[in-house]
Design an enzyme around this catalytic site. Sequence first.
Site, PDB file in Angstrom:
ATOM      1  CD  GLU A  71      -2.846  -1.820   7.573  1.00 17.41           C
ATOM      2  OE1 GLU A  71      -3.900  -2.433   7.719  1.00 17.41           O
ATOM      3  OE2 GLU A  71      -2.797  -0.620   7.250  1.00 17.41           O
ATOM      4  CD  GLU A  72       0.988   1.739   7.406  1.00 19.50           C
ATOM      5  OE1 GLU A  72       1.813   1.667   6.486  1.00 19.50           O
ATOM      6  OE2 GLU A  72      -0.239   1.697   7.215  1.00 19.50           O
ATOM      7  CG  ASP A 119      -1.697  -1.165   1.528  1.00 19.29           C
ATOM      8  OD1 ASP A 119      -2.166  -1.749   0.544  1.00 19.29           O
ATOM      9  OD2 ASP A 119      -1.871  -1.543   2.714  1.00 19.29           O
ATOM     10  CD  GLU A 127      -7.015  -3.994   7.401  1.00 24.38           C
ATOM     11  OE1 GLU A 127      -6.778  -5.058   6.784  1.00 24.38           O
ATOM     12  OE2 GLU A 127      -6.884  -2.872   6.868  1.00 24.38           O
ATOM     13  CG  ASP A 159      -1.239   5.506   6.241  1.00 25.96           C
ATOM     14  OD1 ASP A 159      -2.261   5.251   6.895  1.00 25.96           O
ATOM     15  OD2 ASP A 159      -1.204   5.514   4.993  1.00 25.96           O
ATOM     16  CG  LEU A 201      -4.463   6.938  10.310  1.00 25.41           C
ATOM     17  CD1 LEU A 201      -3.879   8.086   9.545  1.00 25.41           C
ATOM     18  CD2 LEU A 201      -5.846   7.304  10.823  1.00 25.41           C
ATOM     19  CG  ASP A 202      -9.126   0.415   8.209  1.00 23.49           C
ATOM     20  OD1 ASP A 202      -8.489  -0.362   7.475  1.00 23.49           O
ATOM     21  OD2 ASP A 202     -10.364   0.542   8.151  1.00 23.49           O
ATOM     22  CG  ASP A 220      -5.081  -0.483   9.987  1.00 21.01           C
ATOM     23  OD1 ASP A 220      -4.372   0.497   9.668  1.00 21.01           O
ATOM     24  OD2 ASP A 220      -5.916  -1.003   9.224  1.00 21.01           O
TER      25      ASP A 220
HETATM   26  P1  AHG Z   1      -5.644   0.720   5.002  1.00 17.81           P
HETATM   27  O1  AHG Z   1      -6.064   2.129   4.754  1.00 17.81           O
HETATM   28  O2  AHG Z   1      -5.364   0.444   6.455  1.00 17.81           O
HETATM   29  O3  AHG Z   1      -4.554   0.245   4.098  1.00 17.81           O
HETATM   30  O4  AHG Z   1      -6.892  -0.243   4.736  1.00 17.81           O
HETATM   31  C1  AHG Z   1      -7.656  -0.124   3.584  1.00 17.81           C
HETATM   32  C2  AHG Z   1      -8.559  -1.304   3.492  1.00 17.81           C
HETATM   33  C3  AHG Z   1      -9.866  -1.178   4.230  1.00 17.81           C
HETATM   34  O5  AHG Z   1     -10.005  -0.113   5.072  1.00 17.81           O
HETATM   35  C4  AHG Z   1     -10.900  -1.084   3.158  1.00 17.81           C
HETATM   36  O6  AHG Z   1     -12.018  -1.866   3.454  1.00 17.81           O
HETATM   37  C5  AHG Z   1     -10.229  -1.577   1.928  1.00 17.81           C
HETATM   38  O7  AHG Z   1      -8.861  -1.500   2.136  1.00 17.81           O
HETATM   39  C6  AHG Z   1     -10.606  -0.721   0.768  1.00 17.81           C
HETATM   40  O8  AHG Z   1     -10.118  -1.297  -0.362  1.00 17.81           O
HETATM   41  P2  AHG Z   1     -10.801  -1.005  -1.775  1.00 17.81           P
HETATM   42  O9  AHG Z   1     -10.214   0.289  -2.193  1.00 17.81           O
HETATM   43  O10 AHG Z   1     -10.349  -2.160  -2.569  1.00 17.81           O
HETATM   44  O11 AHG Z   1     -12.266  -0.924  -1.595  1.00 17.81           O
HETATM   45 MN    MN Z   2      -6.478  -1.099   7.253  1.00 18.10          MN
HETATM   46 MN    MN Z   3      -3.777   1.248   7.661  1.00 20.82          MN
END
Ligand code: AHG
Ligand code: MN
Ligand code: MN
Length: 300
Positions: free
Chosen positions: A79-80, A50, A245, A56, A101-102, A99
Amino acid sequence: MATLEEHLTDAGCDEKLKKLILLLSQQAKPIKNAFVDKQNYAGTKNMHGDDQIELDKWADELLIDVLRKSEMVKTIASEEQSDIIEVFTQDKGFGITLDPLDGSSLIAVNLTVGTIIGIYGDGNILQKGKNMACAMYILYGPLTTLVYTIKKGVHEFVMKDDGTFELLRENLIMPEGKLYSPGGLKKDHTEKHTKFLESLESSGHKLRYSGSFVADFHQILRYGGIFSYPALKDKESGKLRLLFEAKPIGFIAREAGGEISTGEKDILEITPKSIDQRVPLYVGSKSKIQKLEEYMRGYR
Ligand code: AHG
Ligand code: MN
Ligand code: MN
């Protein structure tokens, strides 16, 4: 209205765990304040591939730093971060998953995102989710709120100007509800998942999906329904991370009377093999998860 501290005391929370939960809650205000000037992409990727946003990384460093200094924590996984962080403690110490920041892609558009935290009493984060001592999340939305469980109900608090939390709702129970929140691109969904979503649509379920798992889950917790981030055609384990998560959110869901499943089995019964493990995920009202599992079993 009770403060978070009073509520934990009344619930008979272990003193060390209480101190740790309060310490984590105190990080909500600085994180919320940092949204203003830490919105840009940092130009780096985490171990999941990511793109990291400055916030984050900043929230991750802040949380790890306070946990390291707390002398209450033995193990931290975030997660990071690519590796488990081992901290020297005099006694056994807690294990923490973060996590920080989710839903971070939503920071730039001012939608709700959150911090998800799992706490293990004995420092071992690579154990079944059902063994957690506490799971909590903080939501940065129109209000900054905190939801926690120590397996004595699920409770929601709101942050005041001074950064402390006050009780908003006690003993949350997930209603049956008619919302569905479908993650993943439609073209990547498997046939059985597509059919399951169609069955939800035709039985009158309304679509509600933001792209922040924790915020989407919170809506399901309050209004009922089902969130899914399933196995994808070319990615059998889906996208969401078991440790950071799935397990904490599942722990809260179950305590509120809901369930969490891979579509085949209970996520809280999975012993993780690695910190970056992903898992197909369905979380929601108990009867919906039961129906889902039956549907998946019967699908040919
Ligand atoms: P994060 O921001 O911690 O990397 O998590 C993102 C996750 C979760 O929050 C979300 O349901 C999903 O990724 C969204 O992914 P899409 O863009 O594929 O919907
Ligand atoms: Mn997340
Ligand atoms: Mn995150």
